[in-house]
Motif scaffolding. Sequence first.
Motif, mmCIF file in Angstrom:
data_model
loop_
_atom_site.group_PDB
_atom_site.id
_atom_site.type_symbol
_atom_site.label_atom_id
_atom_site.label_comp_id
_atom_site.label_asym_id
_atom_site.label_seq_id
_atom_site.Cartn_x
_atom_site.Cartn_y
_atom_site.Cartn_z
ATOM 1 N N LEU A 31 1.942 5.437 2.226
ATOM 2 C CA LEU A 31 2.522 6.706 1.807
ATOM 3 C C LEU A 31 1.427 7.688 1.404
ATOM 4 C CD1 LEU A 31 4.985 8.451 1.120
ATOM 5 C CD2 LEU A 31 4.956 7.407 -1.154
ATOM 6 N N ILE A 32 0.459 7.226 0.637
ATOM 7 C CA ILE A 32 -0.648 8.093 0.232
ATOM 8 C C ILE A 32 -1.438 8.543 1.459
ATOM 9 C CG2 ILE A 32 -2.842 8.140 -1.016
ATOM 10 C CD1 ILE A 32 -1.495 6.320 -3.108
ATOM 11 N N GLY A 33 -1.680 7.638 2.397
ATOM 12 C CA GLY A 33 -2.380 8.005 3.623
ATOM 13 C C GLY A 33 -1.613 9.028 4.433
ATOM 14 N N GLN A 72 2.856 -0.473 1.098
ATOM 15 C CA GLN A 72 3.716 0.685 1.352
ATOM 16 C C GLN A 72 3.212 1.911 0.591
ATOM 17 O OE1 GLN A 72 7.571 -0.828 0.273
ATOM 18 N NE2 GLN A 72 8.111 -1.170 2.428
ATOM 19 N N THR A 73 2.732 1.705 -0.610
ATOM 20 C CA THR A 73 2.196 2.806 -1.401
ATOM 21 C C THR A 73 0.941 3.369 -0.739
ATOM 22 O OG1 THR A 73 3.057 1.796 -3.414
ATOM 23 C CG2 THR A 73 1.366 3.475 -3.674
ATOM 24 N N ALA A 74 0.083 2.486 -0.265
ATOM 25 C CA ALA A 74 -1.138 2.928 0.407
ATOM 26 C C ALA A 74 -0.808 3.709 1.674
ATOM 27 C CB ALA A 74 -2.020 1.726 0.733
ATOM 28 N N GLU A 102 -0.939 14.561 6.390
ATOM 29 C CA GLU A 102 -0.096 15.756 6.468
ATOM 30 C C GLU A 102 -0.794 16.955 5.839
ATOM 31 O OE1 GLU A 102 4.346 17.300 5.157
ATOM 32 O OE2 GLU A 102 3.631 15.364 4.447
ATOM 33 N N TRP A 114 -2.702 -2.739 -5.158
ATOM 34 C CA TRP A 114 -2.141 -1.775 -4.227
ATOM 35 C C TRP A 114 -1.041 -2.422 -3.405
ATOM 36 C CZ3 TRP A 114 -2.860 3.371 -3.745
ATOM 37 C CH2 TRP A 114 -3.918 3.925 -4.468
ATOM 38 N N ILE A 167 0.537 11.223 3.316
ATOM 39 C CA ILE A 167 0.493 12.503 2.605
ATOM 40 C C ILE A 167 -0.854 13.186 2.824
ATOM 41 C CG2 ILE A 167 0.444 13.530 0.294
ATOM 42 C CD1 ILE A 167 2.585 11.422 -0.475
ATOM 43 N N LEU A 168 -1.934 12.421 2.803
ATOM 44 C CA LEU A 168 -3.256 13.008 3.030
ATOM 45 C C LEU A 168 -3.397 13.534 4.458
ATOM 46 C CD1 LEU A 168 -5.567 10.513 1.111
ATOM 47 C CD2 LEU A 168 -5.019 12.872 0.497
#
Length: 54
Positions: A16-18, A12-14, A23, A9, A20-21
């Motif tokens: 971004l996913i957080g 930055q990807t983690a 939001e 992981w 989005i969740l």
Amino acid sequence: MSGLEIPTWDPQTAMLIGAILVEAVLLYVGYGGLERLVGPRLMRVIVGGSKDVQ
């Protein structure tokens, strides 16, 4: 064997996913509250002023 590696992981990807969740949850709660406030009035307008709609 190709395709059996354990993915790593990227922080930055983690994040971004957080984001989005978070939001998605905020939008779900926000639209749910808006529907509770505006929904009954809107249904009365659409149905034509019927008193059956609560």
